[in-house]
Design a protein around this motif. Structure first.
Motif, PDB file in Angstrom:
ATOM      1  N   GLY A 377      14.727   7.856  -9.235  1.00 28.47           N
ATOM      2  CA  GLY A 377      14.806   7.387  -7.854  1.00 28.47           C
ATOM      3  C   GLY A 377      13.493   6.819  -7.345  1.00 28.47           C
ATOM      4  N   LEU A 378      12.675   6.244  -8.234  1.00 27.57           N
ATOM      5  CA  LEU A 378      11.383   5.699  -7.819  1.00 27.57           C
ATOM      6  C   LEU A 378      11.562   4.583  -6.790  1.00 27.57           C
ATOM      7  N   THR A 379      10.681   4.581  -5.815  1.00 26.42           N
ATOM      8  CA  THR A 379      10.691   3.566  -4.768  1.00 26.42           C
ATOM      9  C   THR A 379       9.680   2.474  -5.103  1.00 26.42           C
ATOM     10  N   GLU A 380       9.780   1.348  -4.405  1.00 28.23           N
ATOM     11  CA  GLU A 380       8.818   0.262  -4.576  1.00 28.23           C
ATOM     12  C   GLU A 380       7.437   0.719  -4.114  1.00 28.23           C
ATOM     13  N   ALA A 381       6.425   0.493  -4.938  1.00 29.23           N
ATOM     14  CA  ALA A 381       5.064   0.865  -4.585  1.00 29.23           C
ATOM     15  C   ALA A 381       4.488  -0.158  -3.607  1.00 29.23           C
ATOM     16  N   GLU A 382       3.853   0.323  -2.553  1.00 28.84           N
ATOM     17  CA  GLU A 382       3.171  -0.546  -1.600  1.00 28.84           C
ATOM     18  C   GLU A 382       1.716  -0.699  -2.036  1.00 28.84           C
ATOM     19  N   LEU A 383       1.366  -1.887  -2.499  1.00 29.13           N
ATOM     20  CA  LEU A 383       0.021  -2.133  -3.006  1.00 29.13           C
ATOM     21  C   LEU A 383      -0.731  -3.093  -2.084  1.00 29.13           C
ATOM     22  N   ARG A 384      -2.015  -2.909  -2.023  1.00 32.08           N
ATOM     23  CA  ARG A 384      -2.874  -3.837  -1.284  1.00 32.08           C
ATOM     24  C   ARG A 384      -3.093  -5.107  -2.106  1.00 32.08           C
ATOM     25  N   PHE A 385      -3.485  -6.173  -1.437  1.00 30.49           N
ATOM     26  CA  PHE A 385      -3.679  -7.446  -2.134  1.00 30.49           C
ATOM     27  C   PHE A 385      -4.683  -7.301  -3.275  1.00 30.49           C
ATOM     28  N   GLU A 386      -5.752  -6.560  -3.040  1.00 25.42           N
ATOM     29  CA  GLU A 386      -6.779  -6.433  -4.067  1.00 25.42           C
ATOM     30  C   GLU A 386      -6.314  -5.600  -5.257  1.00 25.42           C
ATOM     31  N   GLN A 387      -5.180  -4.912  -5.148  1.00 20.99           N
ATOM     32  CA  GLN A 387      -4.637  -4.147  -6.270  1.00 20.99           C
ATOM     33  C   GLN A 387      -3.670  -4.964  -7.121  1.00 20.99           C
ATOM     34  N   LEU A 388      -3.271  -6.139  -6.642  1.00 16.67           N
ATOM     35  CA  LEU A 388      -2.275  -6.934  -7.351  1.00 16.67           C
ATOM     36  C   LEU A 388      -2.853  -7.559  -8.614  1.00 16.67           C
ATOM     37  N   VAL A 389      -2.006  -7.646  -9.643  1.00 15.86           N
ATOM     38  CA  VAL A 389      -2.357  -8.357 -10.869  1.00 15.86           C
ATOM     39  C   VAL A 389      -1.304  -9.411 -11.232  1.00 15.86           C
ATOM     40  N   ASP A 390      -0.128  -9.317 -10.634  1.00 16.36           N
ATOM     41  CA  ASP A 390       0.954 -10.260 -10.923  1.00 16.36           C
ATOM     42  C   ASP A 390       0.611 -11.629 -10.350  1.00 16.36           C
TER      43      ASP A 390
END
Length: 556
Positions: A377-390
């Motif tokens: 039941g994992l939810t979508e992770a809320e990441l900050r812009f500086e954490q993005l790699v995609d």
């Protein structure tokens, strides 16, 4: 390597449940913060305990990782971050020993720009591989040959100063499209597939399989209205502003699929599942799987969007059934490209909804793909812009936050560093909210979602009607989706009746008087059948056995 056909013989894939593993985020065995093949081997007992039939490994091939493995520079190599070919061979052997088939991603429509084929192709216009990729001259004013758009933003054409031509890339600029109109390319690609068949793999998930061939080099017409669904078709992305008549889903692709199927048929017990993204994706799924000489099965993005009301689901599923004939669908509610199911379908922390969705998916006709973490039941992770790699998230921020939120590491142990995924800082963070959903927490709770998945998958395995049976849908009424499943190997005339309540209120509906609840059904099947009625709690599930005739009328 000997291939073991297993429980269902050569057509084991028909009705199989395939567990998708995103290796970077599954389990890190060497402590570098990135999941690897040895990590998968360590967790095979867990996967087998889910009662699934196979695993699907997202790309682990040698790659510059511009698109995290979907840009392949060596189709026959394992990228060192994931391990070695020996590790892969051990994984196949260990999976087979546990009764699990092994399917792997194959990215056939494009390679990395670092692949030796492309390096040679771009060197000149007259070298042996000059025509292995899609090259075209500029328009008279120097503009790209057509208005085709890349899914990752901007023109699908990139200027190359070596050849003074443009090359086609439907995805990243570092992912040039191979030219499947060249017979040498087709032979080379089939050779790469054969390499893995010889290593004992049981099947292939074919990435963006309808992109393998392009049509005339001419402009796509504009789209009259935006139709969301396939990744990249969004208001913030100009890719969605066109009708994609010439850049994908071409008739010539069928000939390639027939060649691919002929190769797979040389290896009994192997299979293929194609990913299809198109405006008419149900039609493409049907066309690509009908007749027994193309793909074994296909899936689309139709159930991977935000809509999940029963009327939409009914229309999608009945639309497929009306078109697919002898073809075979594969259904998924989540994968590595879309927002996590629990978030996308408004079920964060709602156990009743999550159980309803698993029962919905696992009672449809076709095979099933489960994405790692859905069982938790994992939810979508809320990441900050500086954490993005995609790259997609970085390009389209903030309107679109990319795919990193569904790719965060699997949480194994709630009180361990990084959720037990790695001893080092992971390539993506483990959200704090995911720790309470970790495997060790749910395994000790008999009422957890994880154990509900295990129980329902074990129940499904012993129901031929659910694994391979025919299906008949009834009209949606009061938010309840009703269907029948039937298989000739069941007792004469016997059917399974399924009622799924998509509403937050209890429902009681008419039902065949002869319907009898299945005593072997797991606890999440909480509806009641009595005196010609079916009673469902909010988001409830009911399954009954009914010794009915072919013309059963279920007046709901």
């Amino acid at each position: 390597m000997t291939r073991i056909l297993g429980r269902q013989g050569a057509d084991w894939w028909r009705g199989a449940v395939i567990y998708q593993i995103y290796p970077r985020s599954f389990m890190d065995a060497n402590g570098d913060g990135i999941g690897d093949l040895k990590g998968v081997i360590e967790r095979l007992d867990y996967i087998a305990s889910l009662n699934v039939d196979a695993i699907w490994l997202s790309p682990f091939f040698t790659s510059p990782m511009k698109d995290f493995g979907y840009d392949i520079s060596d189709y026959r190599g394992v990228d060192p971050m994931f391990g070695t070919l020996d590790d892969f061979d051990r994984l196949v052997e260990a999976a087979h020993a546990r009764g699990l088939k092994v399917t792997i991603d194959q990215v056939l429509s494009h390679s990395s720009d670092q692949h030796a084929w492309f390096q040679e192709s771009r060197a000149s216009r007259d070298n042996p591989r000059a025509d292995w990729y899609v090259w075209a001259d500029p328009r008279p004013d120097g503009a790209p040959p057509t208005n085709w758009q890349s899914i990752f933003g901007g023109s699908a054409w990139q200027w190359d100063t070596r050849r003074c031509q443009y090359y086609l890339h439907n995805f990243l600029v570092e992912q040039p499209d191979l030219n499947f109109r060249n017979p040498e390319v087709v032979e080379a690609i089939l050779g790469e597939v054969r390499f893995w068949l010889e290593r004992g793999v049981d099947g292939f998930r074919l990435d963006a399989v309808n992109f393998c061939t392009h049509g005339e080099i001419r402009d796509n017409p504009p789209r009259e209205e935006l139709v969301e669904g396939f990744i990249g078709v969004r208001p913030d992305n100009p890719y969605g502003f066109q009708q994609h008549l010439y850049d994908k889903t071409q008739p010539e692709n069928l000939a390639f699929l027939e060649r691919l199927r002929a190769l797979l048929d040389e290896y009994p017990g192997t299979t293929s599942v194609g990913e299809v993204g198109d405006d008419d994706s149900l039609g493409v799924m049907a066309e690509y799987t009908r007749g027994g000489n193309r793909l074994h099965m296909a899936y689309s993005f139709d159930l991977l969007g935000e809509r999940h009301d029963p009327e939409f689901l009914h229309a999608t599923l009945t639309g497929m059934e009306a078109r697919i004939a002898d073809g075979w669908p594969c259904w998924a509610l989540g994968n590595h490209d879309v927002t996590r199911l629990a978030t996308r379908w408004d079920a964060e922390g709602d156990q009743a909804k999550l159980r309803l969705y698993l029962a919905f998916l696992l009672t449809q006709r076709g095979s099933v793909c489960l994405y790692q973490g859905e069982e938790l039941g994992l939810t979508e992770a809320e990441l900050r812009f500086e954490q993005l790699v995609d790259p997609a998230g970085i390009t389209f921020w903030p309107a679109y936050k990319g795919r990193d939120g569904c790719r965060t590491p699997q949480p194994w142990v709630a009180d361990a560093r990084h959720g037990g995924f790695s001893t080092a800082t992971p390539w993506l963070p483990v959200p704090e909210a995911h720790l309470a959903l970790a495997v060790d927490q749910q395994e000790r709770d008999p009422d957890s979602l994880l154990n509900a998945y295990r129980a329902f998958l074990a129940f499904r395995r012993i129901q031929p009607a659910l694994v391979r049976g025919e299906i008949r849908y009834h009209p949606v009424r009061d938010g309840v989706l009703c269907l029948e499943r039937y298989h000739p190997s069941s007792q004469p005339g016997e059917r399974l009746l399924v009622a799924l309540n998509f509403k937050a209120e209890a429902r009681t509906l008419p039902a065949p008087a002869v319907a009898e609840a299945l005593v072997e059904a797991p606890a999440l099947v909480n509806g009641r059948w009595a005196e010609g009625r079916v009673s469902l709690p909010a988001h409830g599930i009911a399954i009954a056995r009914c010794p009915a005739e072919e013309d059963l009328a279920w007046d709901v």
